[in-house]
Design an enzyme around this catalytic site. Structure first.
Site, mmCIF file in Angstrom:
data_model
loop_
_atom_site.group_PDB
_atom_site.id
_atom_site.type_symbol
_atom_site.label_atom_id
_atom_site.label_comp_id
_atom_site.label_asym_id
_atom_site.label_seq_id
_atom_site.Cartn_x
_atom_site.Cartn_y
_atom_site.Cartn_z
ATOM 1 N N GLU A 39 0.674 -1.270 -0.010
ATOM 2 C CA GLU A 39 0.245 0.004 -0.027
ATOM 3 C C GLU A 39 0.903 1.305 0.094
ATOM 4 O O GLU A 39 1.923 1.276 0.778
ATOM 5 C CB GLU A 39 -0.910 -0.002 1.250
ATOM 6 C CG GLU A 39 -1.843 1.025 1.469
ATOM 7 C CD GLU A 39 -2.620 1.110 2.614
ATOM 8 O OE1 GLU A 39 -3.919 1.913 2.766
ATOM 9 O OE2 GLU A 39 -1.719 0.769 3.520
ATOM 10 N N LYS A 84 -10.220 -2.957 -0.571
ATOM 11 C CA LYS A 84 -10.179 -3.194 0.731
ATOM 12 C C LYS A 84 -11.642 -2.781 1.161
ATOM 13 O O LYS A 84 -12.378 -2.105 0.859
ATOM 14 C CB LYS A 84 -9.336 -1.946 1.314
ATOM 15 C CG LYS A 84 -9.247 -2.075 2.949
ATOM 16 C CD LYS A 84 -8.437 -0.985 3.464
ATOM 17 C CE LYS A 84 -8.060 -1.019 4.861
ATOM 18 N NZ LYS A 84 -7.132 0.002 5.438
ATOM 19 N N CYS A 133 -3.421 -3.031 4.858
ATOM 20 C CA CYS A 133 -3.118 -2.320 6.219
ATOM 21 C C CYS A 133 -3.913 -2.895 7.446
ATOM 22 O O CYS A 133 -3.646 -4.187 7.801
ATOM 23 C CB CYS A 133 -3.650 -0.849 5.972
ATOM 24 S SG CYS A 133 -3.084 0.415 7.320
#
Length: 533
Positions: A285, A351, A401
């Site tokens: 990311e 995500k 993340c």
């Protein structure tokens, strides 16, 4: 509040400090066996009974439900402030808030999530019988703790540093996570803490034996830290690219192109120089404005995939087919693109669990003052599927993340057939605080729970390969642009936890509800009996 004895407040502060230091940094994990003991003891000895014991000491009784909530709440606020202090710097440096506003944001965060510690204190106090009988609340305390951790995960959506994470390096103890998830480890730790608290609550003549038994249990369980498992066999290798791009970098077309050229060149050269065959390339990311509908980005990555002849995962800003080129036209997604060795963009993971205030602004009217972070990275939309990315004979469970801190969400990738986990993250938001190490430990637990290899590719570090035991077998130093040849293997064997999820935590919640129901039913019946007599 004034009726709470000052010793209870001191114990609350001590418990909060211990709960802080068992996580990195400093990560003194051995103290996890004692961290909850002062809190539990304080809940059982919180208010004066109006009687004197030997030598004029005050006889103390269990906290009332309101007092239990206040004690737990204070402990929770202090714990979050000491563990998640990095939120201040993130909001200050990247959120565009002034120092007072950033401090207020941290304070409100602690006050909100501290409610869960308060809930634990409330529930323990509700189970306390009249007088000095502490057996019921102590027996139920480990179940209540796990039930509250489940609530933190499911209701608030911020299960940061669940208690069991503190023992992630304890290979023997952590094997239980393959059946119960991290909650089983939390239960074990809470159980030992309860035993230690009980040793100080029993009559003096029994205290020595009880304390010895509790300390022996802690020593035996902690001894698992000394046990080492055999090396995990790896027959694949991935190239993880640590980009080391500053979060606050200012982007122009020229700087973006230069960065893209440098990263593709670094990747191609690293694959060519590798002494072993590279089966996968992973870019993390990234804070760079890499849009999936930008021809410059797509062409460069496609050429890189063809040159390296490898399947490639790249962190990017996913756009819908109707979005303008290189623009932030809605909808946009925080994505991981999947590119074949022929340069074809074959799939994408968007995500699902977004970061509040970082990737979207909850209740925009109420929290408009904290919208600086979303202005920095964009207002993202939620993805809809956790299907593995498949190609080249392998199926990847890619999560982005802080999705790695949600046990049940990550295990769904394995349940749908993922053979290896890939976590791409931009940990630059954390700066040099302990948050990057806390994040890594939580990510490692996902490998343990599902018995799979995990590749962690981050922008600034820690970039690492983690085996199914949760051991970091290869890693890069933080804050440098470099590549890591990361060993891994594919597995299609699922654990009990992979197949059944948070069953243990839900069982603890059901048992806790049953105990509360029994407590109030018993009290009601006893009052009726007393009234009739």
């Amino acid at each position: 509040m004034r009726q709470i004895h000052f010793s209870a407040w001191l114990l609350i502060v001590l418990s909060a400090i211990l709960q802080v230091i068992i996580f990195p940094l400093p990560g003194i994990y051995i103290l996890s066996w004692f961290a909850l003991t002062p809190l539990i003891f304080a809940l059982q000895r919180a208010r004066p009974a109006g009687e004197l014991e030997i030598a004029g000491s005050t006889r103390l009784r269990p906290a009332t439900p309101v007092q239990g909530f206040l004690l737990g709440y204070a402990c929770g606020i202090l714990w979050y402030a000491g563990t998640c202090y990095w939120i201040y710097n993130t909001m200050r440096q990247y959120g565009g808030l002034s120092a007072p506003e950033a401090l207020l944001a941290l304070f409100l965060f602690c006050c909100y999530l501290g409610l869960y510690h308060g809930l634990f204190g409330l529930l323990v106090s509700l189970l306390a019988a009249s007088g000095r009988d502490f057996r019921r609340p102590l027996v139920m305390a480990p179940f209540l703790w796990v039930a509250v951790e489940l609530a933190r995960t499911r209701i608030t959506g911020f299960p940061w540093n669940l208690l069991g994470i503190a023992q992630v390096d304890n290979l023997a103890l952590c094997r239980i996570a393959a059946s119960t998830g991290v909650y089983g480890i939390s239960f074990e730790i809470a159980l030992v803490n309860v035993a230690l608290a009980a040793a100080f609550l029993v009559p003096r003549e029994k205290r020595g034996a009880m304390l010895a038994a509790a300390l022996a249990a802690a020593a035996v369980l902690q001894a698992g830290r000394l046990v080492d498992a055999p090396p995990a066999k790896a027959d694949h290798a991935a190239l993880l690219v640590q980009q080391n791009i500053p979060v606050s970098a200012e982007w122009t077309p020229a700087s973006l192109q230069q960065t893209l050229n440098e990263l593709t060149e670094l990747t191609v050269k690293s694959v060519a120089a590798s002494p072993m065959k590279i089966d996968l390339v992973v870019w993390p990311e990234s804070p760079a404005a890499f849009f999936t509908n930008d021809p410059r980005f797509r062409d460069a990555v496609s050429a890189m995939a063809r040159d390296t002849k490898t399947w490639t995962v790249v962190g990017s800003i996913g756009t819908s087919p109707t979005a303008g080129t290189g623009s932030q036209t809605s909808p946009i997604f925080n994505s991981a693109a999947w590119i074949s060795p022929r340069g074809d963009w074959t799939a994408r993971y968007d995500k699902i669990h977004l970061v509040p205030f970082g990737e979207y602004l909850p209740f925009p009217t109420l929290f408009s003052f904290a919208g600086g972070l979303t202005k920095e990275v964009g207002e993202f939309q939620h993805g809809t599927t956790r299907s593995p990315l498949e190609g080249g004979g392998q199926r990847l469970g890619v999560f982005i993340c802080y999705e790695s801190i949600f046990p049940d969400e990550v295990r769904q990738f394995a349940d749908q057939g993922a053979q290896v986990f890939v976590n791409i993250s931009n940990d630059g938001w954390y700066g040099d605080s302990g948050a990057y190490a806390q994040h890594l430990n939580q990510t490692r637990m996902r490998a343990i729970e599902n018995d799979v290899w995990l590749l962690s590719a981050t922008d600034t570090g820690v970039t690492a390969a983690v085996d199914p035991w949760g051991r970091v077998v290869a890693r890069l130093a933080r804050k440098q642009r470099a590549t890591l040849i990361a060993p891994y293997a594919l597995t299609s064997v699922t654990t009990f936890y992979t197949r059944h999820g948070d069953w243990f935590a839900y069982a603890c919640a059901i048992i806790s509800i049953g105990a509360l129901f029994s407590r109030f039913t018993f009290s009601k019946n006893r009052k009726k009996a007393d009234a009739s007599s």
